[in-house]
Motif scaffolding. Sequence first.
Motif, PDB file in Angstrom:
ATOM      1  N   TRP A   1     109.140   6.247  15.171  1.00  0.00           N
ATOM      2  CA  TRP A   1     108.306   5.539  14.196  1.00  0.00           C
ATOM      3  C   TRP A   1     107.554   6.498  13.283  1.00  0.00           C
ATOM      4  O   TRP A   1     107.300   6.187  12.129  1.00  0.00           O
ATOM      5  CB  TRP A   1     107.406   4.502  14.835  1.00  0.00           C
ATOM      6  N   GLU A   2     107.173   7.677  13.768  1.00  0.00           N
ATOM      7  CA  GLU A   2     106.497   8.653  12.913  1.00  0.00           C
ATOM      8  C   GLU A   2     107.372   9.036  11.719  1.00  0.00           C
ATOM      9  O   GLU A   2     106.885   9.205  10.610  1.00  0.00           O
ATOM     10  CB  GLU A   2     106.145   9.923  13.689  1.00  0.00           C
ATOM     11  N   GLN A   3     108.652   9.177  11.956  1.00  0.00           N
ATOM     12  CA  GLN A   3     109.568   9.577  10.891  1.00  0.00           C
ATOM     13  C   GLN A   3     109.874   8.437   9.928  1.00  0.00           C
ATOM     14  O   GLN A   3     110.511   8.658   8.908  1.00  0.00           O
ATOM     15  CB  GLN A   3     110.852  10.139  11.489  1.00  0.00           C
ATOM     16  N   GLN A   4     109.402   7.242  10.240  1.00  0.00           N
ATOM     17  CA  GLN A   4     109.551   6.108   9.339  1.00  0.00           C
ATOM     18  C   GLN A   4     108.217   5.722   8.701  1.00  0.00           C
ATOM     19  O   GLN A   4     108.075   4.636   8.153  1.00  0.00           O
ATOM     20  CB  GLN A   4     110.165   4.919  10.077  1.00  0.00           C
ATOM     21  N   GLY A   5     107.222   6.623   8.797  1.00  0.00           N
ATOM     22  CA  GLY A   5     105.965   6.418   8.088  1.00  0.00           C
ATOM     23  C   GLY A   5     104.906   5.639   8.831  1.00  0.00           C
ATOM     24  O   GLY A   5     104.032   5.041   8.213  1.00  0.00           O
ATOM     25  N   PHE A   6     104.926   5.649  10.157  1.00  0.00           N
ATOM     26  CA  PHE A   6     103.937   4.922  10.947  1.00  0.00           C
ATOM     27  C   PHE A   6     103.123   5.877  11.803  1.00  0.00           C
ATOM     28  O   PHE A   6     103.612   6.920  12.239  1.00  0.00           O
ATOM     29  CB  PHE A   6     104.620   3.893  11.867  1.00  0.00           C
ATOM     30  N   GLY A   7     101.882   5.494  12.076  1.00  0.00           N
ATOM     31  CA  GLY A   7     101.030   6.254  12.984  1.00  0.00           C
ATOM     32  C   GLY A   7     100.540   7.563  12.388  1.00  0.00           C
ATOM     33  O   GLY A   7     100.448   7.728  11.181  1.00  0.00           O
ATOM     34  N   GLU A   8     100.230   8.486  13.279  1.00  0.00           N
ATOM     35  CA  GLU A   8      99.760   9.812  12.871  1.00  0.00           C
ATOM     36  C   GLU A   8     100.913  10.788  13.050  1.00  0.00           C
ATOM     37  O   GLU A   8     101.396  11.004  14.165  1.00  0.00           O
ATOM     38  CB  GLU A   8      98.591  10.254  13.754  1.00  0.00           C
ATOM     39  N   TYR A   9     101.400  11.352  11.976  1.00  0.00           N
ATOM     40  CA  TYR A   9     102.569  12.221  12.054  1.00  0.00           C
ATOM     41  C   TYR A   9     102.183  13.590  12.605  1.00  0.00           C
ATOM     42  O   TYR A   9     101.700  14.458  11.897  1.00  0.00           O
ATOM     43  CB  TYR A   9     103.240  12.367  10.688  1.00  0.00           C
ATOM     44  N   THR A  10     102.387  13.781  13.902  1.00  0.00           N
ATOM     45  CA  THR A  10     102.138  15.088  14.524  1.00  0.00           C
ATOM     46  C   THR A  10     103.422  15.667  15.096  1.00  0.00           C
ATOM     47  O   THR A  10     103.468  16.836  15.435  1.00  0.00           O
ATOM     48  CB  THR A  10     101.132  14.974  15.694  1.00  0.00           C
ATOM     49  N   ASN A  11     104.449  14.809  15.209  1.00  0.00           N
ATOM     50  CA  ASN A  11     105.722  15.226  15.790  1.00  0.00           C
ATOM     51  C   ASN A  11     105.524  15.926  17.130  1.00  0.00           C
ATOM     52  O   ASN A  11     106.235  16.844  17.477  1.00  0.00           O
ATOM     53  CB  ASN A  11     106.496  16.106  14.808  1.00  0.00           C
ATOM     54  N   GLY A  12     104.470  15.514  17.870  1.00  0.00           N
ATOM     55  CA  GLY A  12     104.203  16.071  19.190  1.00  0.00           C
ATOM     56  C   GLY A  12     103.636  17.474  19.184  1.00  0.00           C
ATOM     57  O   GLY A  12     103.560  18.124  20.214  1.00  0.00           O
ATOM     58  N   ARG A  13     103.207  17.963  18.029  1.00  0.00           N
ATOM     59  CA  ARG A  13     102.738  19.352  17.937  1.00  0.00           C
ATOM     60  C   ARG A  13     101.237  19.462  17.658  1.00  0.00           C
ATOM     61  O   ARG A  13     100.781  20.410  17.069  1.00  0.00           O
ATOM     62  CB  ARG A  13     103.534  20.091  16.872  1.00  0.00           C
ATOM     63  N   TYR A  14     100.482  18.483  18.092  1.00  0.00           N
ATOM     64  CA  TYR A  14      99.033  18.502  17.899  1.00  0.00           C
ATOM     65  C   TYR A  14      98.390  19.724  18.552  1.00  0.00           C
ATOM     66  O   TYR A  14      97.374  20.226  18.086  1.00  0.00           O
ATOM     67  CB  TYR A  14      98.398  17.228  18.485  1.00  0.00           C
ATOM     68  N   TYR A  15      98.977  20.207  19.619  1.00  0.00           N
ATOM     69  CA  TYR A  15      98.412  21.329  20.385  1.00  0.00           C
ATOM     70  C   TYR A  15      98.421  22.635  19.602  1.00  0.00           C
ATOM     71  O   TYR A  15      97.754  23.587  19.978  1.00  0.00           O
ATOM     72  CB  TYR A  15      99.170  21.506  21.706  1.00  0.00           C
ATOM     73  N   LYS A  16      99.139  22.690  18.500  1.00  0.00           N
ATOM     74  CA  LYS A  16      99.182  23.923  17.704  1.00  0.00           C
ATOM     75  C   LYS A  16      97.948  24.075  16.810  1.00  0.00           C
ATOM     76  O   LYS A  16      97.701  25.141  16.283  1.00  0.00           O
ATOM     77  CB  LYS A  16     100.451  23.977  16.863  1.00  0.00           C
ATOM     78  N   LYS A  17      97.184  22.988  16.632  1.00  0.00           N
ATOM     79  CA  LYS A  17      95.942  23.038  15.855  1.00  0.00           C
ATOM     80  C   LYS A  17      94.781  23.256  16.802  1.00  0.00           C
ATOM     81  O   LYS A  17      94.695  22.615  17.852  1.00  0.00           O
ATOM     82  CB  LYS A  17      95.699  21.714  15.111  1.00  0.00           C
TER      83      LYS A  17
END
Length: 116
Positions: A52-68
């Motif tokens: 769903w992230e790749q279709q423009g829904f939610g918060e697009y983090t692609n599971g990489r929030y831990y890099k911030k």
Amino acid sequence: MLAAFFVKAAAQQTETLYLSGQDAEHTVKWDFYCSKGMNSGKWRKIAVPSCWEQQGFGEYTNGRYYKKKGGKASNETGMYRHRFKVPASWKDKCVTLTFDGVMTDTRVTVNGKASI
């Protein structure tokens, strides 16, 4: 998410009815609701299977929030719904609903009844 019904007939022949598409090139539109982030708050159509992230829904983090520094995992919820008919020939047969690639904390209901 890949969704399919399987039925085993008396002669051990398995029949399959795909409720979703079988891959990214062959999708089926389902109703989708995202609780937070982009395009949230109302039901829309979304291709299944997909992310769903790749279709423009939610918060697009692609599971990489831990890099911030101080990043947190997304906490939105996605709900899917789809209307379908089971073939009449499946009456009184054992039917299995299978989901492939479903993420965590999944709950399935059929006709408003929770699955086992």
